[in-house]
Design a protein around this motif. Structure first.
Motif, mmCIF file in Angstrom:
data_model
loop_
_atom_site.group_PDB
_atom_site.id
_atom_site.type_symbol
_atom_site.label_atom_id
_atom_site.label_comp_id
_atom_site.label_asym_id
_atom_site.label_seq_id
_atom_site.Cartn_x
_atom_site.Cartn_y
_atom_site.Cartn_z
ATOM 1 N N ILE A 59 15.012 -6.198 2.763
ATOM 2 C CA ILE A 59 14.366 -5.059 2.109
ATOM 3 C C ILE A 59 12.850 -5.229 2.119
ATOM 4 C CG2 ILE A 59 13.991 -3.944 -0.136
ATOM 5 C CD1 ILE A 59 16.985 -4.382 -0.700
ATOM 6 N N LEU A 60 12.402 -6.431 1.826
ATOM 7 C CA LEU A 60 10.962 -6.711 1.802
ATOM 8 C C LEU A 60 10.346 -6.480 3.187
ATOM 9 C CD1 LEU A 60 8.956 -7.674 -0.369
ATOM 10 C CD2 LEU A 60 9.237 -9.986 0.531
ATOM 11 N N LYS A 61 11.072 -6.900 4.230
ATOM 12 C CA LYS A 61 10.563 -6.714 5.593
ATOM 13 C C LYS A 61 10.503 -5.237 5.981
ATOM 14 C CE LYS A 61 12.077 -11.181 7.492
ATOM 15 N NZ LYS A 61 13.026 -11.854 8.420
ATOM 16 N N GLN A 62 11.392 -4.430 5.419
ATOM 17 C CA GLN A 62 11.423 -3.003 5.735
ATOM 18 C C GLN A 62 10.504 -2.181 4.830
ATOM 19 O OE1 GLN A 62 12.952 -1.652 8.391
ATOM 20 N NE2 GLN A 62 13.529 -3.736 8.953
ATOM 21 N N THR A 63 9.867 -2.833 3.865
ATOM 22 C CA THR A 63 8.991 -2.116 2.932
ATOM 23 C C THR A 63 7.597 -2.752 2.907
ATOM 24 O OG1 THR A 63 9.926 -3.429 1.090
ATOM 25 C CG2 THR A 63 10.901 -1.270 1.506
ATOM 26 N N CYS A 64 7.360 -3.661 1.989
ATOM 27 C CA CYS A 64 6.020 -4.231 1.787
ATOM 28 C C CYS A 64 5.503 -5.020 2.976
ATOM 29 C CB CYS A 64 6.016 -5.124 0.546
ATOM 30 S SG CYS A 64 6.364 -4.228 -0.974
ATOM 31 N N LEU A 65 6.389 -5.635 3.757
ATOM 32 C CA LEU A 65 5.959 -6.434 4.893
ATOM 33 C C LEU A 65 6.037 -5.666 6.211
ATOM 34 C CD1 LEU A 65 7.605 -9.888 4.036
ATOM 35 C CD2 LEU A 65 5.371 -8.973 3.352
ATOM 36 N N HIS A 66 6.424 -4.399 6.140
ATOM 37 C CA HIS A 66 6.543 -3.568 7.340
ATOM 38 C C HIS A 66 5.156 -3.191 7.855
ATOM 39 C CE1 HIS A 66 7.786 -0.224 9.942
ATOM 40 N NE2 HIS A 66 9.008 -0.711 9.874
ATOM 41 N N ALA A 67 5.029 -3.019 9.176
ATOM 42 C CA ALA A 67 3.745 -2.645 9.777
ATOM 43 C C ALA A 67 3.219 -1.331 9.220
ATOM 44 C CB ALA A 67 3.893 -2.551 11.292
ATOM 45 N N LEU A 68 4.135 -0.415 8.882
ATOM 46 C CA LEU A 68 3.728 0.879 8.330
ATOM 47 C C LEU A 68 3.036 0.713 6.986
ATOM 48 C CD1 LEU A 68 3.816 3.955 8.743
ATOM 49 C CD2 LEU A 68 6.054 3.971 7.622
ATOM 50 N N CYS A 69 3.490 -0.272 6.213
ATOM 51 C CA CYS A 69 2.879 -0.538 4.912
ATOM 52 C C CYS A 69 1.487 -1.143 5.081
ATOM 53 C CB CYS A 69 3.766 -1.461 4.083
ATOM 54 S SG CYS A 69 3.213 -1.680 2.380
ATOM 55 N N PHE A 72 -0.502 2.173 6.287
ATOM 56 C CA PHE A 72 -0.565 3.253 5.295
ATOM 57 C C PHE A 72 0.103 2.793 3.991
ATOM 58 C CE2 PHE A 72 -0.230 5.659 9.417
ATOM 59 C CZ PHE A 72 -1.558 6.073 9.443
ATOM 60 N N PRO A 73 -0.542 1.905 3.241
ATOM 61 C CA PRO A 73 0.099 1.310 2.056
ATOM 62 C C PRO A 73 0.188 2.252 0.860
ATOM 63 C CG PRO A 73 -2.161 0.552 2.236
ATOM 64 C CD PRO A 73 -1.897 1.347 3.484
ATOM 65 N N PRO A 74 1.316 2.274 0.177
ATOM 66 C CA PRO A 74 1.378 2.925 -1.134
ATOM 67 C C PRO A 74 0.394 2.231 -2.084
ATOM 68 C CG PRO A 74 3.589 2.483 -0.304
ATOM 69 C CD PRO A 74 2.629 1.748 0.597
ATOM 70 N N SER A 75 0.122 2.833 -3.213
ATOM 71 C CA SER A 75 -0.865 2.266 -4.135
ATOM 72 C C SER A 75 -0.451 0.865 -4.581
ATOM 73 C CB SER A 75 -1.012 3.161 -5.366
ATOM 74 O OG SER A 75 0.152 3.091 -6.170
ATOM 75 N N PRO A 76 -1.415 -0.014 -4.860
ATOM 76 C CA PRO A 76 -1.088 -1.367 -5.328
ATOM 77 C C PRO A 76 -0.206 -1.362 -6.571
ATOM 78 C CG PRO A 76 -3.401 -1.247 -4.724
ATOM 79 C CD PRO A 76 -2.873 0.160 -4.671
ATOM 80 N N ARG A 77 -0.449 -0.429 -7.480
ATOM 81 C CA ARG A 77 0.353 -0.377 -8.710
ATOM 82 C C ARG A 77 1.818 -0.109 -8.382
ATOM 83 N NH1 ARG A 77 -1.688 3.339 -13.561
ATOM 84 N NH2 ARG A 77 -3.348 1.784 -13.399
ATOM 85 N N TYR A 78 2.059 0.810 -7.446
ATOM 86 C CA TYR A 78 3.445 1.121 -7.080
ATOM 87 C C TYR A 78 4.109 -0.089 -6.431
ATOM 88 C CZ TYR A 78 7.516 3.455 -5.169
ATOM 89 O OH TYR A 78 8.812 3.806 -4.875
ATOM 90 N N ARG A 79 3.404 -0.738 -5.511
ATOM 91 C CA ARG A 79 3.980 -1.914 -4.837
ATOM 92 C C ARG A 79 4.247 -3.045 -5.828
ATOM 93 N NH1 ARG A 79 -0.163 -3.459 -0.728
ATOM 94 N NH2 ARG A 79 -1.530 -1.917 -1.701
ATOM 95 N N LYS A 80 3.353 -3.202 -6.809
ATOM 96 C CA LYS A 80 3.552 -4.236 -7.822
ATOM 97 C C LYS A 80 4.833 -3.973 -8.619
ATOM 98 C CE LYS A 80 1.474 -6.083 -12.054
ATOM 99 N NZ LYS A 80 0.327 -5.965 -13.018
ATOM 100 N N CYS A 81 5.025 -2.738 -9.046
ATOM 101 C CA CYS A 81 6.237 -2.387 -9.813
ATOM 102 C C CYS A 81 7.492 -2.592 -8.972
ATOM 103 C CB CYS A 81 6.152 -0.944 -10.297
ATOM 104 S SG CYS A 81 4.891 -0.652 -11.551
ATOM 105 N N PHE A 82 7.418 -2.219 -7.693
ATOM 106 C CA PHE A 82 8.566 -2.341 -6.795
ATOM 107 C C PHE A 82 8.949 -3.808 -6.591
ATOM 108 C CE2 PHE A 82 10.142 -2.849 -2.391
ATOM 109 C CZ PHE A 82 11.302 -2.099 -2.482
ATOM 110 N N ILE A 83 7.958 -4.647 -6.273
ATOM 111 C CA ILE A 83 8.233 -6.073 -6.032
ATOM 112 C C ILE A 83 8.724 -6.747 -7.312
ATOM 113 C CG2 ILE A 83 7.206 -8.282 -5.375
ATOM 114 C CD1 ILE A 83 5.218 -6.621 -3.654
#
Length: 338
Positions: A59-69, A72-83
């Protein structure tokens, strides 16, 4: 032997289940969907069965570690909550901790908090529409710096009805962040597409988002559609200028939200339909999230008083994008009454 056969029989379904989990997490993460909408229960079941953090790493590879992220990264706050939520699920299931999770968390914790972030809306063929949007729903005195549900619904309808736009000149009112228009330009083949809005901040963001998606920059243009961005104030628009546009399709999403705006909108729509007389009339489609039934009913009454009829475009659309579908959304086609 029978036990082995039964065991093998479950492998394909479990593998497919894992694929489905990854797809759902990826599409919802990049669209920055509410965390409660993620399939956490399905994930928990997988963790309980495997007693391994492998699925979390995937999941991490398909989201936060994906090249698309990275691009074009979602906001840091959103990524923090997700992780943080992924970490909580790993700990709750008693699985072995993942260094990659904590490294990713450290990265977003160190990032500067911002008022904007990217949302990427994935299309069925695998590519996506990436837009820079504000985190707050209302900012700089406008709601046009975020994508609203009706824009997503209208984009899905367009994907189901490409013939409405193919080879035709399209004008979009209140284009906002640009989601609907980008989808139409990339997937429906209009001959020309005019994005429009009246707020300077929205127009600049709109130009940036169109460039990101290969619609404005000639060096990276990915469609034959002639694209332009117009500052368009409904109160100042003359019939002469509308005739110069010579559009065949007019669309708008989430422009019916305030009684005062409705008055100006209906007057403008009357001009559009009036300019269509004597030739093939423009096809006018308005998509609205019905947040205030009284305001929406007032819009329909105003249409009737102005001699404009409407028909509801019923029928389900294929679900392509991740968004809240709990609200009522209605798409209507307008026409001049005889």
């Amino acid at each position: 032997m029978m036990e082995c056969a039964g065991s093998n029989k479950n492998v394909p379904s479990r593998k497919q289940n894992r694929v489905d989990i990854l797809k759902q997490f990826q599409s919802r993460f990049f669209a920055t969907s509410r965390l409660v909408s993620f399939p956490w229960t399905v994930l928990e079941n997988d963790l309980e069965l495997s007693k391994s953090s492998d699925v979390i790493l995937e999941i991490l590879k398909q989201t936060c570690l994906h090249a698309l992220c990275r691009k074009f990264p979602p906001s840091p706050r959103y990524r923090k909550c997700f992780i943080s939520e992924l970490i909580r699920r790993v700990e709750s299931a008693g699985c072995e901790p993942l260094d990659e999770l904590y490294d990713a968390l450290a990265e977003v914790v160190a990032a500067q908090d911002v008022t904007e972030g990217y949302r990427t809306y994935l299309l069925p063929r695998g590519d996506g529409v990436s837009l820079l949007e504000n985190v707050a729903l209302i900012s700089e005195g406008t709601t046009g710096l975020v994508t609203w549900e009706a824009a997503l619904y209208l984009a899905e309808w367009a994907l189901d009805h490409p013939q409405t736009f193919a080879g035709r000149k399209v004008l979009e009112l209140g284009s906002g962040a640009g989601l609907t228009g980008v989808v139409v330009c990339h997937s429906c083949g209009p001959s020309s597409y005019i994005f429009s809005d009246c707020h300077q901040s929205v127009l600049q963001r709109l130009r940036d988002n169109l460039s990101i998606n290969g619609l404005l920059n000639n060096k990276t243009k990915t469609t034959r559609t002639e694209v332009s961005v117009q500052e368009l104030d409904w109160t100042d628009m003359t019939e002469e200028r509308l005739k110069e546009f010579s559009v065949e399709v007019v669309i708008a999403a989430d422009v019916v939200y305030d009684p005062d705006v409705v008055v100006v909108l209906v007057q403008f729509l009357s001009k559009i339909l009036k300019c269509s007389r004597g030739r093939v009339p423009a096809e006018v489609l308005i998509c609205s999230t019905v947040r205030n039934p009284h305001t929406y009913a007032g819009f329909k009454h105003s249409l009737s008083d102005a001699g404009i009829g409407h028909r509801v475009m019923s029928g389900a659309v294929n679900h392509v994008f991740e968004y809240n579908r709990e609200s009522e959304i209605e798409l209507v086609q307008l026409y001049a009454c005889q």
